[in-house]
Motif scaffolding. Structure first.
Motif, PDB file in Angstrom:
ATOM      1  N   GLY A   1     -10.117  14.446  30.678  1.00  0.00           N
ATOM      2  CA  GLY A   1      -9.941  15.448  31.728  1.00  0.00           C
ATOM      3  C   GLY A   1      -8.554  15.504  32.317  1.00  0.00           C
ATOM      4  O   GLY A   1      -8.377  15.919  33.462  1.00  0.00           O
ATOM      5  N   SER A   2      -7.550  15.112  31.559  1.00  0.00           N
ATOM      6  CA  SER A   2      -6.182  15.107  32.099  1.00  0.00           C
ATOM      7  C   SER A   2      -5.683  16.521  32.394  1.00  0.00           C
ATOM      8  O   SER A   2      -4.880  16.723  33.312  1.00  0.00           O
ATOM      9  CB  SER A   2      -5.235  14.413  31.119  1.00  0.00           C
ATOM     10  OG  SER A   2      -5.247  15.054  29.853  1.00  0.00           O
ATOM     11  N   THR A   3      -6.158  17.507  31.635  1.00  0.00           N
ATOM     12  CA  THR A   3      -5.739  18.896  31.893  1.00  0.00           C
ATOM     13  C   THR A   3      -6.143  19.332  33.289  1.00  0.00           C
ATOM     14  O   THR A   3      -5.350  19.948  34.026  1.00  0.00           O
ATOM     15  CB  THR A   3      -6.380  19.839  30.858  1.00  0.00           C
ATOM     16  OG1 THR A   3      -5.965  19.456  29.549  1.00  0.00           O
ATOM     17  CG2 THR A   3      -5.954  21.280  31.106  1.00  0.00           C
ATOM     18  N   LYS A   4      -7.362  19.004  33.680  1.00  0.00           N
ATOM     19  CA  LYS A   4      -7.831  19.351  35.019  1.00  0.00           C
ATOM     20  C   LYS A   4      -7.029  18.609  36.078  1.00  0.00           C
ATOM     21  O   LYS A   4      -6.753  19.141  37.163  1.00  0.00           O
ATOM     22  CB  LYS A   4      -9.322  19.020  35.155  1.00  0.00           C
ATOM     23  CG  LYS A   4      -9.909  19.443  36.488  1.00  0.00           C
ATOM     24  CD  LYS A   4     -11.404  19.165  36.536  1.00  0.00           C
ATOM     25  CE  LYS A   4     -11.995  19.612  37.868  1.00  0.00           C
ATOM     26  NZ  LYS A   4     -13.457  19.340  37.925  1.00  0.00           N
ATOM     27  N   LEU A   5      -6.637  17.383  35.771  1.00  0.00           N
ATOM     28  CA  LEU A   5      -5.844  16.593  36.710  1.00  0.00           C
ATOM     29  C   LEU A   5      -4.508  17.280  36.991  1.00  0.00           C
ATOM     30  O   LEU A   5      -4.061  17.340  38.141  1.00  0.00           O
ATOM     31  CB  LEU A   5      -5.617  15.196  36.143  1.00  0.00           C
ATOM     32  CG  LEU A   5      -4.996  14.147  37.065  1.00  0.00           C
ATOM     33  CD1 LEU A   5      -5.917  13.874  38.249  1.00  0.00           C
ATOM     34  CD2 LEU A   5      -4.716  12.864  36.306  1.00  0.00           C
ATOM     35  N   PHE A   6      -3.875  17.815  35.969  1.00  0.00           N
ATOM     36  CA  PHE A   6      -2.611  18.530  36.153  1.00  0.00           C
ATOM     37  C   PHE A   6      -2.823  19.798  36.979  1.00  0.00           C
ATOM     38  O   PHE A   6      -1.979  20.178  37.792  1.00  0.00           O
ATOM     39  CB  PHE A   6      -1.991  18.881  34.798  1.00  0.00           C
ATOM     40  CG  PHE A   6      -1.189  17.762  34.199  1.00  0.00           C
ATOM     41  CD1 PHE A   6       0.137  17.581  34.554  1.00  0.00           C
ATOM     42  CD2 PHE A   6      -1.752  16.889  33.283  1.00  0.00           C
ATOM     43  CE1 PHE A   6       0.885  16.545  34.000  1.00  0.00           C
ATOM     44  CE2 PHE A   6      -1.013  15.860  32.728  1.00  0.00           C
ATOM     45  CZ  PHE A   6       0.314  15.684  33.088  1.00  0.00           C
ATOM     46  N   GLU A   7      -3.973  20.451  36.782  1.00  0.00           N
ATOM     47  CA  GLU A   7      -4.249  21.680  37.522  1.00  0.00           C
ATOM     48  C   GLU A   7      -4.484  21.417  39.000  1.00  0.00           C
ATOM     49  O   GLU A   7      -4.050  22.191  39.860  1.00  0.00           O
ATOM     50  CB  GLU A   7      -5.474  22.378  36.915  1.00  0.00           C
ATOM     51  CG  GLU A   7      -5.245  22.931  35.522  1.00  0.00           C
ATOM     52  CD  GLU A   7      -6.509  23.506  34.916  1.00  0.00           C
ATOM     53  OE1 GLU A   7      -7.579  23.327  35.534  1.00  0.00           O
ATOM     54  OE2 GLU A   7      -6.432  24.125  33.837  1.00  0.00           O
ATOM     55  N   THR A   8      -5.172  20.316  39.304  1.00  0.00           N
ATOM     56  CA  THR A   8      -5.540  20.036  40.697  1.00  0.00           C
ATOM     57  C   THR A   8      -4.476  19.257  41.467  1.00  0.00           C
ATOM     58  O   THR A   8      -4.317  19.450  42.672  1.00  0.00           O
ATOM     59  CB  THR A   8      -6.859  19.256  40.740  1.00  0.00           C
ATOM     60  OG1 THR A   8      -6.732  18.050  39.979  1.00  0.00           O
ATOM     61  CG2 THR A   8      -7.994  20.090  40.175  1.00  0.00           C
ATOM     62  N   ARG A   9      -3.719  18.401  40.788  1.00  0.00           N
ATOM     63  CA  ARG A   9      -2.768  17.552  41.493  1.00  0.00           C
ATOM     64  C   ARG A   9      -1.315  17.973  41.290  1.00  0.00           C
ATOM     65  O   ARG A   9      -0.431  17.451  41.968  1.00  0.00           O
ATOM     66  CB  ARG A   9      -2.929  16.091  41.028  1.00  0.00           C
ATOM     67  CG  ARG A   9      -4.247  15.456  41.426  1.00  0.00           C
ATOM     68  CD  ARG A   9      -4.443  15.452  42.947  1.00  0.00           C
ATOM     69  NE  ARG A   9      -3.316  14.851  43.626  1.00  0.00           N
ATOM     70  CZ  ARG A   9      -3.186  13.549  43.865  1.00  0.00           C
ATOM     71  NH1 ARG A   9      -4.147  12.726  43.492  1.00  0.00           N
ATOM     72  NH2 ARG A   9      -2.137  13.076  44.490  1.00  0.00           N
TER      73      ARG A   9
ATOM     74  N   ASN B   1       2.021  18.811  38.424  1.00  0.00           N
ATOM     75  CA  ASN B   1       2.625  18.104  37.292  1.00  0.00           C
ATOM     76  C   ASN B   1       3.124  16.706  37.638  1.00  0.00           C
ATOM     77  O   ASN B   1       2.866  15.743  36.923  1.00  0.00           O
ATOM     78  CB  ASN B   1       3.781  18.926  36.722  1.00  0.00           C
ATOM     79  CG  ASN B   1       3.289  20.198  36.054  1.00  0.00           C
ATOM     80  OD1 ASN B   1       2.127  20.296  35.662  1.00  0.00           O
ATOM     81  ND2 ASN B   1       4.169  21.173  35.940  1.00  0.00           N
ATOM     82  N   VAL B   2       3.837  16.581  38.746  1.00  0.00           N
ATOM     83  CA  VAL B   2       4.460  15.299  39.084  1.00  0.00           C
ATOM     84  C   VAL B   2       3.418  14.249  39.417  1.00  0.00           C
ATOM     85  O   VAL B   2       3.435  13.128  38.891  1.00  0.00           O
ATOM     86  CB  VAL B   2       5.452  15.468  40.247  1.00  0.00           C
ATOM     87  CG1 VAL B   2       6.012  14.113  40.662  1.00  0.00           C
ATOM     88  CG2 VAL B   2       6.584  16.414  39.859  1.00  0.00           C
ATOM     89  N   ALA B   3       2.485  14.605  40.311  1.00  0.00           N
ATOM     90  CA  ALA B   3       1.453  13.652  40.728  1.00  0.00           C
ATOM     91  C   ALA B   3       0.560  13.260  39.549  1.00  0.00           C
ATOM     92  O   ALA B   3       0.236  12.086  39.364  1.00  0.00           O
ATOM     93  CB  ALA B   3       0.612  14.242  41.853  1.00  0.00           C
ATOM     94  N   ALA B   4       0.176  14.244  38.738  1.00  0.00           N
ATOM     95  CA  ALA B   4      -0.688  13.964  37.585  1.00  0.00           C
ATOM     96  C   ALA B   4       0.017  13.062  36.583  1.00  0.00           C
ATOM     97  O   ALA B   4      -0.585  12.126  36.040  1.00  0.00           O
ATOM     98  CB  ALA B   4      -1.115  15.267  36.919  1.00  0.00           C
ATOM     99  N   ARG B   5       1.290  13.323  36.353  1.00  0.00           N
ATOM    100  CA  ARG B   5       2.048  12.491  35.425  1.00  0.00           C
ATOM    101  C   ARG B   5       2.119  11.051  35.914  1.00  0.00           C
ATOM    102  O   ARG B   5       1.973  10.102  35.119  1.00  0.00           O
ATOM    103  CB  ARG B   5       3.460  13.046  35.268  1.00  0.00           C
ATOM    104  CG  ARG B   5       4.319  12.304  34.243  1.00  0.00           C
ATOM    105  CD  ARG B   5       5.727  12.844  34.250  1.00  0.00           C
ATOM    106  NE  ARG B   5       6.348  12.659  35.570  1.00  0.00           N
ATOM    107  CZ  ARG B   5       7.497  13.225  35.928  1.00  0.00           C
ATOM    108  NH1 ARG B   5       8.136  14.021  35.100  1.00  0.00           N
ATOM    109  NH2 ARG B   5       7.996  12.993  37.128  1.00  0.00           N
TER     110      ARG B   5
END
Length: 297
Positions: free
Chosen positions: A16-24, A26-30
């Motif tokens: 679910g990393s794609t959703k993580l980038f959408e919700t948090r 780019n910087v925070a998800a990375r």
């Protein structure tokens, strides 16, 4: 020049990393994913593993033996569920591994074992560890590993399906003095799918090639009808079930009992018994139905 070595190959990636980038963002998800991968690498090192490479949100590691790889995989899952920061971010991982021969060349690893391990990771779902049965076959009871059979899976380049197992990690028995976690293989009965079309009968099992249906010659079953596409549908054993996959223009209708479902460019789990109509509903069908029945042999 590379050298051949017998290793356990492990792939682990963030689900679910794609959703993580959408919700948090780019910087925070990375940063979150980087922290997850660092934690997984630390667990791998603790079990004698070696990081080969990171691929986006995935790591590839090698271990000298199957025991180290299996124990590392269970500890990786437990690490995700015991770290408050990861729990708060609802982080989940999926892991696949296989023990076999690989070609070690400079800082990378290639070969059949790598391909099979990657396939295991692709099969695994969130919070799951999938391994080939052969990887856990000779693990002793004292290793503290439990697995359960989940059927077979096809792997590119392999003539026959490979038996796979689910590695159990959620049961905490660290307080038990005598380790009871035994490698278990459930000997399931052979499951077969019986098919009947007019006066022709077919039987397929988990070792059979995919059963194809269409209007053109060369299919397992050719049905000459304007409603049927040249390459209409396929039935195959996948992840412990017989799956009907439609790839036609008009779709495929499946009736089980009184319920009829249209399958169009999608897949459907065939269960119990029923009938299949290619290209049109049962109400419009002229009688050329494909009857199916799942049974144990």
């Amino acid at each position: 020049m590379g050298a051949t070595s017998t290793l356990t190959i492990l792939f682990a990636d963030v689900s679910g990393s794609t959703k993580l980038f959408e919700t948090r963002g780019n910087v925070a998800a990375r940063d979150i994913i980087a922290a997850v991968l660092d934690a997984l690498i630390e667990v791998a090192h603790r079990h004698g593993g070696k990081l080969i490479k990171t691929i986006g949100d995935e790591i590839m590691c090698t271990f000298p033996g199957a025991v180290q790889g299996l124990l590392a995989s269970t500890d990786m899952q437990r690490r995700m569920k015991s770290d408050a920061a990861f729990v708060q971010e609802n982080i989940g991982i999926r892991i696949g591994l296989h023990h076999g021969e690989a070609l070690v060349e400079e800082k990378d690893v290639f070969g059949d074992a790598v391909n099979v391990a990657a396939r295991m990771a692709a099969i695994a779902k969130r919070d799951q560890i999938v391994a080939t049965a052969s990887t856990a076959l000779n693990i002793t009871n004292a290793a503290g590993v439990r697995v359960r059979s989940v059927g077979t899976a096809r792997v590119a380049g392999k003539l026959l399906p490979i038996e796979i197992v689910d590695v159990m990690w959620q049961e905490d028995v660290s307080h038990v003095t005598t380790v009871q976690r035994i490698v278990q293989f459930t000997k399931n009965k052979r499951v077969v799918l019986n098919l009947r079309y007019m006066d022709r009968e077919f039987q397929i099992d988990e070792l059979a090639d995919p059963f194809t249906l269409g209007r053109e010659d060369g299919h397992s079953l050719t049905i000459e009808s304007d409603w049927v596409s040249r390459d209409h549908a396929m039935i195959e054993w996948k992840k412990g079930h017989f799956i009907l996959s439609d790839r036609s223009t008009n779709g495929t209708w499946v009736r089980i009992g009184n319920e009829e479902l249209l399958v169009h460019r999608d897949a459907f789990h065939l269960r119990r018994s029923g009938t299949i109509s290619l290209g049109q509903s049962h109400a419009a069908e002229d009688g050329n139905l494909l009857h199916f029945e799942c049974s144990e042999a």
